[in-house]
Design a protein around this motif. Structure first.
Motif, PDB file in Angstrom:
ATOM      1  N   LYS A  18       0.831  -1.205   0.000  1.00 49.97           N
ATOM      2  CA  LYS A  18       0.000   0.000   0.000  1.00 49.97           C
ATOM      3  C   LYS A  18       0.866   1.255   0.000  1.00 49.97           C
ATOM      4  CE  LYS A  18      -3.721   2.246   2.616  1.00 49.97           C
ATOM      5  NZ  LYS A  18      -4.550   2.173   3.853  1.00 49.97           N
ATOM      6  N   ASP A  19       1.934   1.257   0.790  1.00 51.84           N
ATOM      7  CA  ASP A  19       2.833   2.415   0.847  1.00 51.84           C
ATOM      8  C   ASP A  19       3.545   2.625  -0.484  1.00 51.84           C
ATOM      9  OD1 ASP A  19       2.078   2.692   3.472  1.00 51.84           O
ATOM     10  OD2 ASP A  19       3.902   1.798   4.306  1.00 51.84           O
ATOM     11  N   ASN A  20       3.972   1.525  -1.113  1.00 55.23           N
ATOM     12  CA  ASN A  20       4.667   1.638  -2.398  1.00 55.23           C
ATOM     13  C   ASN A  20       3.740   2.143  -3.497  1.00 55.23           C
ATOM     14  OD1 ASN A  20       7.078   0.781  -1.318  1.00 55.23           O
ATOM     15  ND2 ASN A  20       6.808  -1.359  -1.901  1.00 55.23           N
ATOM     16  N   VAL A  21       2.483   1.701  -3.484  1.00 52.76           N
ATOM     17  CA  VAL A  21       1.503   2.194  -4.467  1.00 52.76           C
ATOM     18  C   VAL A  21       1.306   3.697  -4.301  1.00 52.76           C
ATOM     19  CG1 VAL A  21      -0.938   2.143  -5.130  1.00 52.76           C
ATOM     20  CG2 VAL A  21       0.295  -0.002  -4.765  1.00 52.76           C
ATOM     21  N   GLN A  22       1.202   4.154  -3.044  1.00 52.94           N
ATOM     22  CA  GLN A  22       1.005   5.587  -2.781  1.00 52.94           C
ATOM     23  C   GLN A  22       2.228   6.390  -3.232  1.00 52.94           C
ATOM     24  OE1 GLN A  22      -1.608   7.256  -1.790  1.00 52.94           O
ATOM     25  NE2 GLN A  22      -2.953   5.543  -1.309  1.00 52.94           N
ATOM     26  N   ALA A  23       3.439   5.880  -2.923  1.00 54.71           N
ATOM     27  CA  ALA A  23       4.664   6.589  -3.300  1.00 54.71           C
ATOM     28  C   ALA A  23       4.792   6.689  -4.819  1.00 54.71           C
ATOM     29  CB  ALA A  23       5.884   5.882  -2.710  1.00 54.71           C
ATOM     30  N   LEU A  24       4.517   5.600  -5.520  1.00 48.65           N
ATOM     31  CA  LEU A  24       4.597   5.601  -6.982  1.00 48.65           C
ATOM     32  C   LEU A  24       3.525   6.502  -7.598  1.00 48.65           C
ATOM     33  CD1 LEU A  24       5.248   1.801  -7.425  1.00 48.65           C
ATOM     34  CD2 LEU A  24       6.714   3.588  -8.384  1.00 48.65           C
ATOM     35  N   SER A  25       2.321   6.440  -7.045  1.00 53.16           N
ATOM     36  CA  SER A  25       1.232   7.271  -7.564  1.00 53.16           C
ATOM     37  C   SER A  25       1.558   8.758  -7.414  1.00 53.16           C
ATOM     38  CB  SER A  25      -0.069   6.938  -6.821  1.00 53.16           C
ATOM     39  OG  SER A  25      -1.124   7.766  -7.261  1.00 53.16           O
ATOM     40  N   TYR A  26       2.126   9.130  -6.260  1.00 52.48           N
ATOM     41  CA  TYR A  26       2.526  10.531  -6.033  1.00 52.48           C
ATOM     42  C   TYR A  26       3.589  10.939  -7.048  1.00 52.48           C
ATOM     43  CZ  TYR A  26       4.558  14.665  -3.850  1.00 52.48           C
ATOM     44  OH  TYR A  26       5.035  15.930  -3.620  1.00 52.48           O
ATOM     45  N   TYR A  27       4.559  10.058  -7.271  1.00 48.65           N
ATOM     46  CA  TYR A  27       5.631  10.374  -8.222  1.00 48.65           C
ATOM     47  C   TYR A  27       5.074  10.584  -9.629  1.00 48.65           C
ATOM     48  CZ  TYR A  27       9.505   9.784 -11.427  1.00 48.65           C
ATOM     49  OH  TYR A  27      10.394   9.971 -12.451  1.00 48.65           O
ATOM     50  N   PHE A  28       4.294   9.632 -10.129  1.00 41.53           N
ATOM     51  CA  PHE A  28       3.784   9.736 -11.498  1.00 41.53           C
ATOM     52  C   PHE A  28       2.854  10.935 -11.670  1.00 41.53           C
ATOM     53  CE2 PHE A  28       4.709   5.029 -11.686  1.00 41.53           C
ATOM     54  CZ  PHE A  28       5.711   5.133 -12.633  1.00 41.53           C
ATOM     55  N   SER A  29       2.139  11.311 -10.606  1.00 40.18           N
ATOM     56  CA  SER A  29       1.226  12.460 -10.667  1.00 40.18           C
ATOM     57  C   SER A  29       1.981  13.783 -10.724  1.00 40.18           C
ATOM     58  CB  SER A  29       0.295  12.477  -9.449  1.00 40.18           C
ATOM     59  OG  SER A  29      -0.503  11.333  -9.387  1.00 40.18           O
ATOM     60  N   ASN A  30       3.200  13.806 -10.164  1.00 40.52           N
ATOM     61  CA  ASN A  30       3.932  15.065 -10.034  1.00 40.52           C
ATOM     62  C   ASN A  30       5.138  15.186 -10.965  1.00 40.52           C
ATOM     63  OD1 ASN A  30       2.830  16.657  -7.485  1.00 40.52           O
ATOM     64  ND2 ASN A  30       2.743  14.479  -6.997  1.00 40.52           N
ATOM     65  N   GLU A  31       5.480  14.107 -11.645  1.00 44.97           N
ATOM     66  CA  GLU A  31       6.610  14.139 -12.570  1.00 44.97           C
ATOM     67  C   GLU A  31       6.107  14.417 -13.981  1.00 44.97           C
ATOM     68  OE1 GLU A  31       9.485  14.934 -13.483  1.00 44.97           O
ATOM     69  OE2 GLU A  31      10.573  13.509 -12.185  1.00 44.97           O
ATOM     70  N   SER A  32       6.975  14.939 -14.852  1.00 46.56           N
ATOM     71  CA  SER A  32       6.588  15.212 -16.234  1.00 46.56           C
ATOM     72  C   SER A  32       6.378  13.896 -16.981  1.00 46.56           C
ATOM     73  CB  SER A  32       7.683  16.032 -16.928  1.00 46.56           C
ATOM     74  OG  SER A  32       8.835  15.229 -17.149  1.00 46.56           O
ATOM     75  N   PRO A  33       5.518  13.904 -18.008  1.00 44.17           N
ATOM     76  CA  PRO A  33       5.269  12.669 -18.767  1.00 44.17           C
ATOM     77  C   PRO A  33       6.533  12.090 -19.398  1.00 44.17           C
ATOM     78  CG  PRO A  33       3.582  14.307 -19.252  1.00 44.17           C
ATOM     79  CD  PRO A  33       4.624  14.998 -18.432  1.00 44.17           C
ATOM     80  N   LYS A  34       7.486  12.958 -19.791  1.00 46.92           N
ATOM     81  CA  LYS A  34       8.731  12.476 -20.392  1.00 46.92           C
ATOM     82  C   LYS A  34       9.559  11.691 -19.384  1.00 46.92           C
ATOM     83  CE  LYS A  34      12.992  14.057 -22.636  1.00 46.92           C
ATOM     84  NZ  LYS A  34      13.811  15.228 -23.030  1.00 46.92           N
ATOM     85  N   GLU A  35       9.669  12.211 -18.162  1.00 40.89           N
ATOM     86  CA  GLU A  35      10.424  11.510 -17.125  1.00 40.89           C
ATOM     87  C   GLU A  35       9.652  10.301 -16.600  1.00 40.89           C
ATOM     88  OE1 GLU A  35      13.553  12.377 -16.757  1.00 40.89           O
ATOM     89  OE2 GLU A  35      12.990  13.844 -18.292  1.00 40.89           O
ATOM     90  N   GLY A  36       8.322  10.403 -16.600  1.00 42.07           N
ATOM     91  CA  GLY A  36       7.474   9.313 -16.123  1.00 42.07           C
ATOM     92  C   GLY A  36       7.671   8.039 -16.927  1.00 42.07           C
ATOM     93  N   ILE A  37       7.777   8.171 -18.267  1.00 36.77           N
ATOM     94  CA  ILE A  37       7.942   6.973 -19.096  1.00 36.77           C
ATOM     95  C   ILE A  37       9.341   6.377 -18.903  1.00 36.77           C
ATOM     96  CG2 ILE A  37       8.789   8.134 -21.181  1.00 36.77           C
ATOM     97  CD1 ILE A  37       6.257   5.243 -21.086  1.00 36.77           C
ATOM     98  N   ALA A  38      10.346   7.247 -18.670  1.00 36.36           N
ATOM     99  CA  ALA A  38      11.704   6.748 -18.425  1.00 36.36           C
ATOM    100  C   ALA A  38      11.745   5.953 -17.123  1.00 36.36           C
ATOM    101  CB  ALA A  38      12.683   7.919 -18.370  1.00 36.36           C
ATOM    102  N   THR A  39      11.090   6.477 -16.099  1.00 35.09           N
ATOM    103  CA  THR A  39      11.041   5.786 -14.807  1.00 35.09           C
ATOM    104  C   THR A  39      10.272   4.475 -14.915  1.00 35.09           C
ATOM    105  OG1 THR A  39      11.177   7.860 -13.593  1.00 35.09           O
ATOM    106  CG2 THR A  39      10.265   5.969 -12.413  1.00 35.09           C
ATOM    107  N   LEU A  40       9.157   4.508 -15.630  1.00 36.81           N
ATOM    108  CA  LEU A  40       8.356   3.292 -15.799  1.00 36.81           C
ATOM    109  C   LEU A  40       9.178   2.207 -16.490  1.00 36.81           C
ATOM    110  CD1 LEU A  40       5.563   1.992 -15.435  1.00 36.81           C
ATOM    111  CD2 LEU A  40       4.964   2.855 -17.707  1.00 36.81           C
ATOM    112  N   ALA A  41       9.977   2.591 -17.468  1.00 35.87           N
ATOM    113  CA  ALA A  41      10.814   1.615 -18.168  1.00 35.87           C
ATOM    114  C   ALA A  41      11.836   0.994 -17.216  1.00 35.87           C
ATOM    115  CB  ALA A  41      11.524   2.292 -19.337  1.00 35.87           C
ATOM    116  N   LEU A  42      12.464   1.830 -16.383  1.00 32.18           N
ATOM    117  CA  LEU A  42      13.455   1.315 -15.441  1.00 32.18           C
ATOM    118  C   LEU A  42      12.837   0.382 -14.417  1.00 32.18           C
ATOM    119  CD1 LEU A  42      15.688   4.440 -14.710  1.00 32.18           C
ATOM    120  CD2 LEU A  42      16.408   2.314 -15.783  1.00 32.18           C
ATOM    121  N   LEU A  43      11.685   0.766 -13.883  1.00 34.01           N
ATOM    122  CA  LEU A  43      11.049  -0.025 -12.827  1.00 34.01           C
ATOM    123  C   LEU A  43      10.411  -1.298 -13.359  1.00 34.01           C
ATOM    124  CD1 LEU A  43       9.401   2.743 -10.603  1.00 34.01           C
ATOM    125  CD2 LEU A  43      11.610   1.624 -10.318  1.00 34.01           C
TER     126      LEU A  43
END
Length: 529
Positions: A18-43
């Protein structure tokens, strides 16, 4: 970049989904779409291949910075981490007001370095180091040495993205499991794309169960059915026009991990939804759960993995028949439909869960006593007249544990608790006899009452042979009683076994160490894997 590094730190510190879902959701909501896709690829494990070894980076650093090797080695002893040492010594000073480095920039650097000759890679890496602060440099070094690792399940990524962007979780999970590439996309673009298989067949909410604490609570025994409860992977398998979806209880699709089951399921009638467990079998018996865990870790099993173990689907319920939702029917009626569905198709790797009835609580106890012989981890009691429901408070499904096995073992090591007083120990390593020697086989924790704690403290003080920080090696002289549910073979442990759901029961001050169990007796109880 700072938002990403904070995210990674949070994910490394927490194991709570639950904590990890919240942390990831906060990140994706506040990061730019360009950086979001890079992070998603890494994770999601789409990370670049290794470019250089750690020792190569060290050699380049010592040459470029004119650092004596003895000084580097002293620094490494202080950090106890080669990559952290490299990051501290290699990072440069960032210019104030300069353009911040982003994850997409680092991935771009990595792609450029991969495309040049080995001799030129050193100069490029040294130049990039000068642009990064310590945390950025440390992460960059992990990327180019292949040391960046994450263990974020696809189901958690899907939940976080669905929460952040109000999208369909199952559709996102389908896309994450496909062979997608982040090239030239933003996260916004990726989220708009169709799932590679179109809209997936989504699982029904899974039926919840209640743990049965007191057997006397059961009334009208004739209304109940009993099934063996195994430590398998609970799933719903869904078939629509020969397409198969295999969803776990955690809403993770595992079709790719079990191609042999999916291939068999393709023969099921259109619009079939079955619920059951995936189980590993050896010689017709349920095998160690470690075999199942190993298969789950393999996203695309090869010939060797497919040939090394046999997996089957144990069906215990049917939720849909030829596209008709049948969850409202009583369990007995659904069981009859299962018989008809499987007898009609005669497919491999599917078999029906055995059901038993009982007329008295004494008969139920006799069934419970037989569970361990059938390699079951307990019993599941289901009301034969009940429909399929996911209400958390319903008591139509009751889980009944095994009667624990008890034995006596010898105390060999004791460890102090982290937050307890210096004379209190709450972690104990116990041993069994093997050809006249004591072999450790289990490590358990328990906080005893104050009188017993004082006695244990006195015993440990008088019988300590060696100290290893908070751990005491002891002269054998004290016996503990423990309980457990089952034993499995384990190549990772010196004893060759591992106990499931083991607990400390009490100290047996009345027993001599010669009365403790022998390892051969433990091995005779094992479930082979």
């Amino acid at each position: 970049m700072r938002l990403f590094l904070d995210l990674i730190e949070n994910l490394n510190q927490s194991k709570v989904e639950k904590d990890n879902v919240q942390a990831l959701s906060y990140y994706f909501s506040n990061e730019s779409p360009k950086e979001g896709i890079a992070t998603l690829a890494l994770l999601s494990q789409k990370k670049p291949a290794r470019i250089a070894k750690t020792n190569e980076l060290k050699t380049w650093l010592l040459f470029e910075k004119s650092i004596p090797e003895w000084l580097y080695e002293d620094c490494e002893k202080a950090t106890n981490d080669p990559l952290e040492t490299l990051g501290l010594l290699a990072s440069g000073k960032k210019e104030k007001g300069g353009t911040p480095i982003q994850i997409s920039d680092l991935l771009g650097y990595v792609q450029e370095i991969k495309s040049i000759e080995k001799e030129d890679q050193r100069d490029s890496i040294v130049q990039i180091w000068s642009k990064l602060d310590f945390k950025e440099c440390h992460f960059f070094n992990k990327l180019i040495t292949g040391s960046f690792r994450t263990s974020i399940p696809i189901s958690v990524l899907a939940k976080s993205l669905a929460l952040a962007f109000d999208q369909d979780e199952f559709n996102i999970q389908n896309k994450l499991k496909s062979n997608w590439k982040p090239d030239g996309k933003t996260l916004t673009d990726w989220l708009k794309e169709e799932s590679p298989e179109g809209e997936s067949k989504k699982p029904y909410p899974f039926h919840d169960f209640t743990r049965l604490e007191i057997v006397d609570e059961i009334s009208n025994p004739e209304h109940w059915l009993v099934e063996w409860k195994y430590e398998g992977l609970r799933c719903q398998i869904m078939v629509m026009e020969s397409k198969v979806w295999l969803w776990t209880l955690d809403h993770e699709m595992v079709s790719g991990q079990f191609p042999e089951i999916v291939q068999s399921a393709e023969k099921l009638p259109h619009g079939t939804v079955l619920e059951g467990q995936i189980l590993p079998l050896t010689d017709g018996k349920v095998a160690s759960s470690d075999i199942l865990k190993a298969r789950l870790r393999s996203k695309k099993p090869g010939k060797k993995e497919l040939g090394s173990s046999e997996f089957y689907f144990l069906v215990f319920d049917q939720l849909e028949s030829r596209t008709e939702d049948i969850r409202h029917l009583p369990l007995q009626a659904r069981k009859a439909i299962i018989e008809s569905t499987l007898s009609e198709t005669r497919i491999d790797r599917f078999f029906i869960e055995k059901t038993m009835g009982f007329s008295t609580l004494l008969e139920l106890e006799e069934i419970q006593n037989q569970a361990r012989e059938n390699h079951a981890s307990g019993l599941m009691l289901k009301k034969s007249t009940a429909s399929y429901t996911h209400d958390k408070d319903n008591k139509n499904w009751l889980a009944m544990a095994l009667k624990p096995i008890t034995l006596n073992a010898v105390l060999l090591y004791a460890k102090k608790g982290k937050e307890t007083q210096s004379n209190k120990f709450d972690n104990f390593t116990l041993a069994a006899w093997d050809e006249g020697k004591l072999v450790p086989f289990v490590n358990l924790s328990m906080a005893f009452s104050t009188p017993d704690q004082h006695k244990i403290g006195s015993f440990i003080k008088l019988n300590t042979v060696e100290n290893f920080g908070p751990v005491r090696s002891l002269k054998p002289g004290l016996v503990f009683e423990i309980s457990f549910d089952s034993i499995e073979t384990s190549a990772r442990h010196k004893s060759g076994i591992i106990l499931k759901k083991a607990k400390l029961v009490q100290i047996r001050w009345d027993l001599k160490i010669e009365e403790a169990i022998h390892l051969r007796e433990l091995k005779a109880m094992t479930v082979k894997g």
